[in-house]
Structure formats: C-alpha cells, structure tokens
Motif scaffolding. Structure first.
Motif, PDB file in Angstrom:
ATOM      1  N   HIS A  18       3.589   5.671  -5.683  1.00 20.91           N
ATOM      2  CA  HIS A  18       3.415   5.667  -7.137  1.00 20.91           C
ATOM      3  C   HIS A  18       2.354   6.655  -7.564  1.00 20.91           C
ATOM      4  N   ASP A  19       1.242   6.694  -6.787  1.00 19.58           N
ATOM      5  CA  ASP A  19       0.152   7.597  -7.133  1.00 19.58           C
ATOM      6  C   ASP A  19       0.581   9.056  -6.980  1.00 19.58           C
ATOM      7  N   ARG A  58       0.826  -1.207   0.000  1.00 19.63           N
ATOM      8  CA  ARG A  58       0.000   0.000   0.000  1.00 19.63           C
ATOM      9  C   ARG A  58       0.862   1.259   0.000  1.00 19.63           C
ATOM     10  N   ALA A  59       1.953   1.237   0.765  1.00 16.85           N
ATOM     11  CA  ALA A  59       2.856   2.394   0.790  1.00 16.85           C
ATOM     12  C   ALA A  59       3.476   2.614  -0.585  1.00 16.85           C
TER      13      ALA A  59
END
Length: 285
Positions: free
Chosen positions: A281-282, A275-276
């Motif tokens: 990336h986002d 998730r990190a």
C-alpha cells in the motif's frame, strides 16, 4: 472397585463419607489417602469445626481468601462453601459475611489472589517471546490451582485486576504489529482460551482421582478390557496403532506446548501478511 467389585457410585459415596469423617484426605495429583499416612503427610489436616471463643481469632479478608484457596486446591470447588471456610479458620459462618458478602465475591477474590502470586514477565524484545512467557505463567498458575480454569470466562470476563493485567500485557505485546484493535483482542483471547481450555482437563483429572481414588494409570488399567475390545474391532486402526509407540502417554504439558506453538505460528503468518499488505500500500501511495 477392582478388588471388591463395587460400583463406581458406591465407591465415590464411601470416599466422600470417609473424607467428611476425617479418615481420609484428598491430596492434589495423588488421590485419596489415609489421613496421617506418609503419602498424605503433606496434605492439609481434616477440617474440624471449632467453637468461636470470646473475641474470636484474628481474621482478615486475605486470610479468608487464602483459606478458601487451600480448600479448593486440596479438594476442588465442590468442597468449597462459606460454612467450610468459616470452620477452617475457626469463626461462625455468619461472621464470615462481615468480610466477604457472598461466595461469588469470595471466588472473585480467590482468582485475583492466584493471579497475583507471580509478577508479570518483563516485556521481551520480540512479541512472540512476550506472549509465550505470559502463556507459560498462566499454565503454571493453572497447574498450582486446577480449579481456576473453570472460573476464567472468555465471553464474561471477571473483574479481577490481576487477571486483567495479563490481558493488558498481551495487548501491549501485539501493539504496533499492524493488526487492528479488534484482531489484537481476539488474538489475545484465543491464546488465553487455549491455556484455559487445556487446563480444564487438569481440574477434571484431579477431581477424577479424588472421586474414584484411581490415578490415570490405574483408571486405564481398569478400562483395559473394554478399550482393548474396541481397538481390536478394526474400527479404529489409527488409535490401535498407538500401541506401537513405546511408553506412549497423552501428556497435557505437550498438548499445551504444541497448541501454543501452532497458534503463535499462525499469528506470525497473519502479522507477516498484514505487514506485506501495508508495504504494498505504501509503495502504491
């Protein structure tokens, strides 16, 4: 063995012959007891082959599967045969094949039946709770039916719908957490493998008690001299120090719970890392 100084192989053979004659019976998690004794009062009665009567008793496939499960629960898979099941329900052996074509097919149906005994847990709000609930249910099934662990294969899964439903539920719990499909499958199989791998020792414990007539405590007492000599040699100081723990007993339930916690802690760390990585990336995007 201790009282008369006979060899283990001799005692095992004697117990097997007594079981065949119906003099003693094997009680799961108790050991071998005299048939009809208070200790063995709840044990299944010795199987006596009965001559098939005209019209034969009412038989169906579910009844055959349940009879086979009772035999395996009481005496282990070594005692299970098509002849034995037929004798238990009172029909000729060849008649049994009209309902189940082979012992392999019977084993498949037995595994499917024991996985159907309990409904699947309702999905929990958190993925970890869902996986814990599934693992605890599987552990309970293995406790009731110690033989089932040997039949569950990780690399060659059995085509049993009720068992497959457990894997499906595990994958649903892991879905949407940022893991790729392959990792989800490997994670689900790893947790199932922990349950089955630990449960194999349940079966071995039951079989050892039936073969020797000795409980775990009695077996350790019989090995006390040999184990004491090894621990006193100084080669195993950590193992020798276990004597300092009051009433220490290697408990398989504790082994199961600790292993499950370690696996889920590791999985939680992996999910957090994924998730990190996705957040970074986002943000870069």
């Amino acid at each position: 063995m201790r009282e008369f100084g006979v060899a283990l192989a001799t005692a095992t053979k004697a117990l097997a012959m007594l079981r065949q004659e119906g003099v003693v019976t094997a009680v799961p998690r108790v050991g071998t007891v005299v048939a009809g004794s208070p200790t063995g009062a709840s044990a299944p009665a010795p199987v006596v082959p009965r001559r098939a009567r005209p019209g034969e008793p009412a038989v169906d496939r579910d009844g055959i599967v349940q009879a086979a499960i009772r035999i395996a629960d009481a005496e282990g898979l070594a005692a299970l045969s098509m002849r034995r099941v037929a004798a238990d329900i009172g029909i000729p052996t060849m008649s049994l094949y009209r309902y189940v074509p082979s012992k392999e097919d019977l084993l498949l149906r037995m595994v499917d039946a024991v996985f159907a005994e309990d409904p699947l847990p309702e999905p929990a709000p958190h993925w970890r709770t869902s996986l814990e609930d599934l693992a605890h249910l599987q552990w309970a099934i293995c406790h009731r039916h110690p033989w089932v662990a040997r039949q569950v294969s990780i690399t060659r899964p059995m085509a049993v719908p009720n068992g497959m439903a457990h894997t499906e539920a595990s994958l649903r719990a892991l879905d949407g957490l940022g893991l790729d499909k392959a990792t989800m499958v490997h994670a689900a199989v790893t947790i199932a493998g922990h349950v089955v791998g630990t449960a194999l020792h349940l079966e071995q414990e039951v079989e050892a008690e039936q073969d020797t007539g000795l409980s775990n405590e009695e077996w350790y007492e019989a090995q006390d001299l040999t184990l004491g000599r090894l621990l006193a040699s100084g080669r195993f100081p950590m193992l020798a120090s276990l004597d300092e723990i009051p009433d220490f007993d290697l408990n398989l339930d504790i082994v199961f719970e600790l292993g499950l916690r370690l696996l889920l802690d590791g999985l939680a760390a992996m999910i957090g890392a994924e998730r990190a990585l996705q957040r970074d990336h986002d943000q870069l995007g």
